[in-house]
Design an enzyme around this catalytic site. Sequence first.
Site, PDB file in Angstrom:
ATOM      1  N   HIS A  95       9.125   0.767   3.193  1.00 47.83           N
ATOM      2  CA  HIS A  95      10.150   0.878   4.204  1.00 47.83           C
ATOM      3  C   HIS A  95      11.008  -0.393   3.795  1.00 47.83           C
ATOM      4  O   HIS A  95      10.980  -1.105   2.950  1.00 47.83           O
ATOM      5  CB  HIS A  95       9.758   0.901   5.698  1.00 47.83           C
ATOM      6  CG  HIS A  95       8.864  -0.003   5.919  1.00 47.83           C
ATOM      7  ND1 HIS A  95       9.181  -1.575   5.839  1.00 47.83           N
ATOM      8  CD2 HIS A  95       7.401   0.098   6.066  1.00 47.83           C
ATOM      9  CE1 HIS A  95       8.025  -1.986   6.286  1.00 47.83           C
ATOM     10  NE2 HIS A  95       6.934  -1.547   6.343  1.00 47.83           N
TER      11      HIS A  95
ATOM     12  N   MET B 262       0.735  -1.078   0.085  1.00 42.59           N
ATOM     13  CA  MET B 262       0.026  -0.026  -0.006  1.00 42.59           C
ATOM     14  C   MET B 262       0.856   1.260  -0.062  1.00 42.59           C
ATOM     15  O   MET B 262       0.435   2.427   0.378  1.00 42.59           O
ATOM     16  CB  MET B 262      -1.024  -0.123   1.264  1.00 42.59           C
ATOM     17  CG  MET B 262      -1.700  -1.081   1.121  1.00 42.59           C
ATOM     18  SD  MET B 262      -3.382  -0.887   1.958  1.00 42.59           S
ATOM     19  CE  MET B 262      -2.900  -0.812   3.803  1.00 42.59           C
TER      20      MET B 262
ATOM     21  N   GLN C 132       6.097 -11.204   7.631  1.00 39.97           N
ATOM     22  CA  GLN C 132       5.619 -12.056   8.769  1.00 39.97           C
ATOM     23  C   GLN C 132       5.317 -11.066   9.877  1.00 39.97           C
ATOM     24  O   GLN C 132       4.284 -11.186  10.786  1.00 39.97           O
ATOM     25  CB  GLN C 132       6.868 -12.666   9.514  1.00 39.97           C
ATOM     26  CG  GLN C 132       6.280 -13.727  10.598  1.00 39.97           C
ATOM     27  CD  GLN C 132       7.320 -13.803  11.595  1.00 39.97           C
ATOM     28  OE1 GLN C 132       8.504 -14.310  11.264  1.00 39.97           O
ATOM     29  NE2 GLN C 132       6.896 -13.575  13.098  1.00 39.97           N
TER      30      GLN C 132
ATOM     31  N   ARG D  75       2.897   2.477   8.962  1.00 40.25           N
ATOM     32  CA  ARG D  75       2.295   3.467  10.296  1.00 40.25           C
ATOM     33  C   ARG D  75       3.045   4.085  11.137  1.00 40.25           C
ATOM     34  O   ARG D  75       2.731   5.164  11.848  1.00 40.25           O
ATOM     35  CB  ARG D  75       1.093   2.427  11.033  1.00 40.25           C
ATOM     36  CG  ARG D  75       0.151   2.191  10.144  1.00 40.25           C
ATOM     37  CD  ARG D  75      -1.073   1.772  11.057  1.00 40.25           C
ATOM     38  NE  ARG D  75      -2.487   1.710  10.363  1.00 40.25           N
ATOM     39  CZ  ARG D  75      -2.665   0.647   9.639  1.00 40.25           C
ATOM     40  NH1 ARG D  75      -1.933  -0.142   9.441  1.00 40.25           N
ATOM     41  NH2 ARG D  75      -4.014   0.782   9.041  1.00 40.25           N
TER      42      ARG D  75
ATOM     43  N   GLY E 110      11.448  -3.042   5.346  1.00 44.17           N
ATOM     44  CA  GLY E 110      10.789  -4.327   5.196  1.00 44.17           C
ATOM     45  C   GLY E 110      10.257  -4.579   3.884  1.00 44.17           C
ATOM     46  O   GLY E 110      10.387  -5.723   3.494  1.00 44.17           O
ATOM     47  N   HIS E 111       9.666  -3.799   3.369  1.00 40.64           N
ATOM     48  CA  HIS E 111       8.887  -4.021   2.057  1.00 40.64           C
ATOM     49  C   HIS E 111      10.410  -4.456   0.964  1.00 40.64           C
ATOM     50  O   HIS E 111      10.049  -5.331   0.115  1.00 40.64           O
ATOM     51  CB  HIS E 111       8.444  -2.823   1.377  1.00 40.64           C
ATOM     52  CG  HIS E 111       7.114  -2.450   2.012  1.00 40.64           C
ATOM     53  ND1 HIS E 111       7.019  -1.433   2.892  1.00 40.64           N
ATOM     54  CD2 HIS E 111       6.050  -3.030   2.058  1.00 40.64           C
ATOM     55  CE1 HIS E 111       5.762  -1.116   3.252  1.00 40.64           C
ATOM     56  NE2 HIS E 111       5.115  -2.475   2.712  1.00 40.64           N
TER      57      HIS E 111
HETATM   58  O1  PAF Z   1      -0.044  -5.578   3.961  1.00 38.86           O
HETATM   59  C1  PAF Z   1      -0.481  -4.573   3.078  1.00 38.86           C
HETATM   60  O2  PAF Z   1       0.480  -3.742   2.988  1.00 38.86           O
HETATM   61  C2  PAF Z   1      -1.798  -4.940   2.460  1.00 38.86           C
HETATM   62  O3  PAF Z   1      -2.809  -5.386   3.461  1.00 38.86           O
HETATM   63  C3  PAF Z   1      -1.850  -5.739   0.919  1.00 38.86           C
HETATM   64  C4  PAF Z   1      -1.733  -7.145   1.377  1.00 38.86           C
HETATM   65  C5  PAF Z   1      -1.136  -5.114   0.225  1.00 38.86           C
HETATM   66  C6  PAF Z   1      -3.269  -5.758   0.401  1.00 38.86           C
HETATM   67  O4  PAF Z   1      -3.595  -4.372   0.265  1.00 38.86           O
END
Ligand code: PAF
Length: 281
Positions: A34, A30, A150, A189, A36-37
């Site tokens: 950061h 979304m 996780q 967040r 983690g992504h």
């Molecule tokens: O974890 C998230 O960022 C969201 O829940 C996801 C999996 C991208 C779905 O909108």
Amino acid sequence: MILFKKITELTAFMDQQKQKGQSIGFVPTMGALHNGHISLIINPKKHDTITVSSIFVNPTQFNEAKDFEKYPVTLEKDIDLLEKNGCDVLFLPTVIEIYPDGLSNQPYYNLGYLETVLEGKYRPGHFQGVCQVVHRLLSIVQPHYLYLGQKDYQQCMVIKKLINLTELKTAVVIGNTLRESDGLAMSSRNMRLNEQERKKAVKIAETLFFIKKEIKPGYVGDLKERAQQYLLAENFKVDYVEIATADTLTIIENWDGKQPIVALVAAYLNEIRLIDNMLLN
Ligand code: PAF
């Protein structure tokens, strides 16, 4: 990195790649990215797989309008980060593209027990929204691998269930939670926390480390209570501090010392709701 906004253009490109025998790894997000992504983005790269990511702030998974309105958006920075870390394709759809029939006319997924506990209990409708968007995204991208963090432990289980229910052919790969140097789990967040809140936020991770250190076979109810009191004393509004079986998320009061278990916390610091979890054995 190639950026697509339209499904038709993305799927035409993906079909070409699949015809060339390329394997596809998908990291849905979304935004407000950061490390983690980024660790999830780097993962498919190691396996010579085309990395596709999406940024879509999914309105149907927010059970509070305010949370949706205040969700951090850092698109330019995100695009830059994805590009620098070797993401091959970014899908950036509009709401109409994902939900052409409107937001309310969506399928229902029978998630059973998972939707009645923890996040399911405290955020009614949230996991239906997650399933709606993930089902749609997986049907569009049709990846071989789906990379999830996780940090959203229950979400990982829900999405595995969704894949089972819908008989999609995607394997789920779960990446470890990345933490800041003081232990705070990385989360989009966290960007909403002011300086004082940011300092305090680490108490959530401390609570989990405390449980991990103190847990012993037998009754665990008093340990949960002590952990919760620790957060309450720091003025958190606590939704839950729980210990559950790692494979089914069944809440436990007694532990045999052998069964794999996980501790999970959700608590508000002022208006910002944070979650974290830790495998205990
Ligand atoms: O974890 C998230 O960022 C969201 O829940 C996801 C999996 C991208 C779905 O909108």
